[in-house]
Design an enzyme around this catalytic site. Structure first.
Site, short mmCIF file in Angstrom:
data_model
loop_
_atom_site.label_atom_id
_atom_site.label_comp_id
_atom_site.label_asym_id
_atom_site.label_seq_id
_atom_site.Cartn_x
_atom_site.Cartn_y
_atom_site.Cartn_z
N GLU A 194 19.85 17.69 13.29
CA GLU A 194 20.25 17.92 11.90
C GLU A 194 20.05 19.38 11.48
OE1 GLU A 194 21.77 15.79 10.04
OE2 GLU A 194 21.43 13.91 11.11
N LYS A 246 1.80 1.17 2.82
CA LYS A 246 2.06 0.16 1.80
C LYS A 246 3.57 0.03 1.65
CE LYS A 246 0.81 -1.08 -2.96
NZ LYS A 246 0.04 -0.66 -4.16
N THR A 277 -8.05 -2.01 -6.91
CA THR A 277 -7.78 -3.39 -7.34
C THR A 277 -8.86 -4.34 -6.85
OG1 THR A 277 -5.40 -2.99 -7.37
CG2 THR A 277 -6.10 -5.28 -7.22
N TYR A 329 -3.68 -5.71 -14.74
CA TYR A 329 -5.14 -5.72 -14.74
C TYR A 329 -5.64 -4.29 -14.84
CZ TYR A 329 -4.04 -4.55 -9.93
OH TYR A 329 -3.52 -3.97 -8.81
N THR A 383 -5.12 0.27 -3.29
CA THR A 383 -4.04 0.19 -2.31
C THR A 383 -3.05 1.35 -2.42
OG1 THR A 383 -2.71 -1.21 -3.79
CG2 THR A 383 -4.15 -2.33 -2.19
N ASP A 384 -2.95 1.98 -3.58
CA ASP A 384 -1.92 3.00 -3.76
C ASP A 384 -2.04 4.14 -2.75
OD1 ASP A 384 -0.71 1.64 -5.77
OD2 ASP A 384 -1.31 2.98 -7.39
#
Length: 357
Positions: free
Chosen positions: A314, A193, A40, A54, A120-121
């Site tokens: 667990e 993120k 981006t 975009y 950013t992903d």
């Protein structure tokens, strides 16, 4: 107009003093290389109101740098386009290409720091990968933006300016790979993120390392996990990365994804479970079966915001010979497993690695 040769001697001396002092000042600035990968921060929208709609990875690195002339005030900056890819499409091969280039550059005496522009992903994944495999104390800063440069209130310019400032700061040395966005300095090991539409998207569950305000860096803490120059992993010795996949578990989960990943040759499967990396009762026999075939089973949690998976809570991990991801989210657990499996396939060694890194 008189030529310089006709100037009086005292003027000539003053002129060259000013010239040489300017050269010395330029030489005194840190040398920072900006490696561009897309994202981006290199994106463009059709209108200034487009902050979420975009096309990513459109603007070349030289144009990004030229758009911030103030960078020349804080560093000698040059750019290099490593590749131009939207980060959700990055492959293991891209990580290796980037890692080898970063390693090569940091060996040079004329490079003081590296900035990597990124989408950013998968910023958190690339930053953690470099944090594991680069053997250097020199600053490595990954930077991104949540809005394209064509949008109103775009965040890319300031993020990149801050990233260059941090990369050129000697106080940034030895702190591992850093992620600089929204005036915050986070560890590439911890940061994730957390939202997809706001500029304050990146957060660390254990807090940021520092902040940068008007180009000045303020530090609060250091990363206590092993990284970069203290890591046992070395990008210069890694030629390929094994396949590691993530299977997301929720209520009514089936074994389809787990079996498919095994069939495709996965060397490890990250079980992204709820809560404490919990495993549905119907899945337990399947994961035991896959482990018996040599596939590593690594329990992680898909809980947002922090916490960690406790070993033998667990599930009896010792009995089943499973590994827990500790506080790493599933995507970071995949990165560490991928790197670790390039050295060992021993589950006890893998568990040690997950606790130390």
């Amino acid at each position: 107009m008189r030529s310089i040769a006709g100037w009086p001697r005292q003027f000539m001396a003053a002129f060259f003093c000013v010239l040489l002092s300017g050269v010395a000042l330029a030489q005194g600035k840190p040398n920072v290389v900006v490696l561009a990968t897309g994202g981006t921060i290199a994106g463009a929208g059709a209108d200034v109101t487009n902050s979420a709609t975009y096309q990513a990875a459109k603007v070349p690195v030289d144009k990004l740098i030229a758009g911030i002339p103030q960078l020349t005030d804080i560093a000698n900056v040059r750019g290099e386009q490593v590749f131009q890819v939207a980060s959700e499409s990055l492959k293991n091969e891209n990580l290796l290409t980037l890692g080898h280039r970063v390693s090569d550059l940091l060996k040079r005496d004329d490079v003081d720091g590296i900035v990597i522009t990124h989408g950013t992903d998968t910023t958190e994944e690339t930053a953690y990968f470099l944090n594991l495999v680069i053997h250097s104390d020199k600053p490595i800063v990954v930077v991104a933006s949540m809005r394209p440069g064509t949008a109103m209130s775009a965040d890319g310019m300031l993020n990149l300016y801050n990233a260059v400032s941090v990369a050129g700061n000697r106080e940034s040395r030895g702190r591992g790979v850093l992620v600089v966005m929204n005036d915050e300095i986070n560890s590439g090991r911890d940061v994730a993120k957390t939202i997809n539409i706001r500029p304050d998207a990146f957060k660390s569950p254990w807090g940021d390392l520092g902040m940068i305000v008007e180009g000045k860096t303020y530090w609060f803490r250091r990363l206590d996990k092993r990284h970069t120059s203290t890591s046992e992993f070395d990008i210069d010795k890694i030629k390929s990365l094994p396949l590691v996949e993530i299977a997301y578990a929720s209520g009514n989960v089936s074994d389809t994804a787990y079996r498919a990943f095994a069939q495709e040759g996965a060397k490890a499967i990250i079980h992204a479970g709820p809560g404490n990396g919990s495993v549905s009762g119907s899945l337990v026999p399947v994961l035991q079966e896959l482990r018996a075939k040599g596939i590593q089973i690594i329990r992680s949690s898909h809980v947002n915001g922090g916490g960690f998976v406790l070993r033998n809570a667990e599930q009896p991990d010792d009995k089943y010979d499973w590994v827990v991801a500790h506080d790493l989210n599933p995507q970071k657990a995949r990165i560490l497993a991928t790197v670790a499996l390039s050295l060992t396939n021993d589950s006890k060694e893998l568990q040690r690695i997950f606790m130390q890194y």
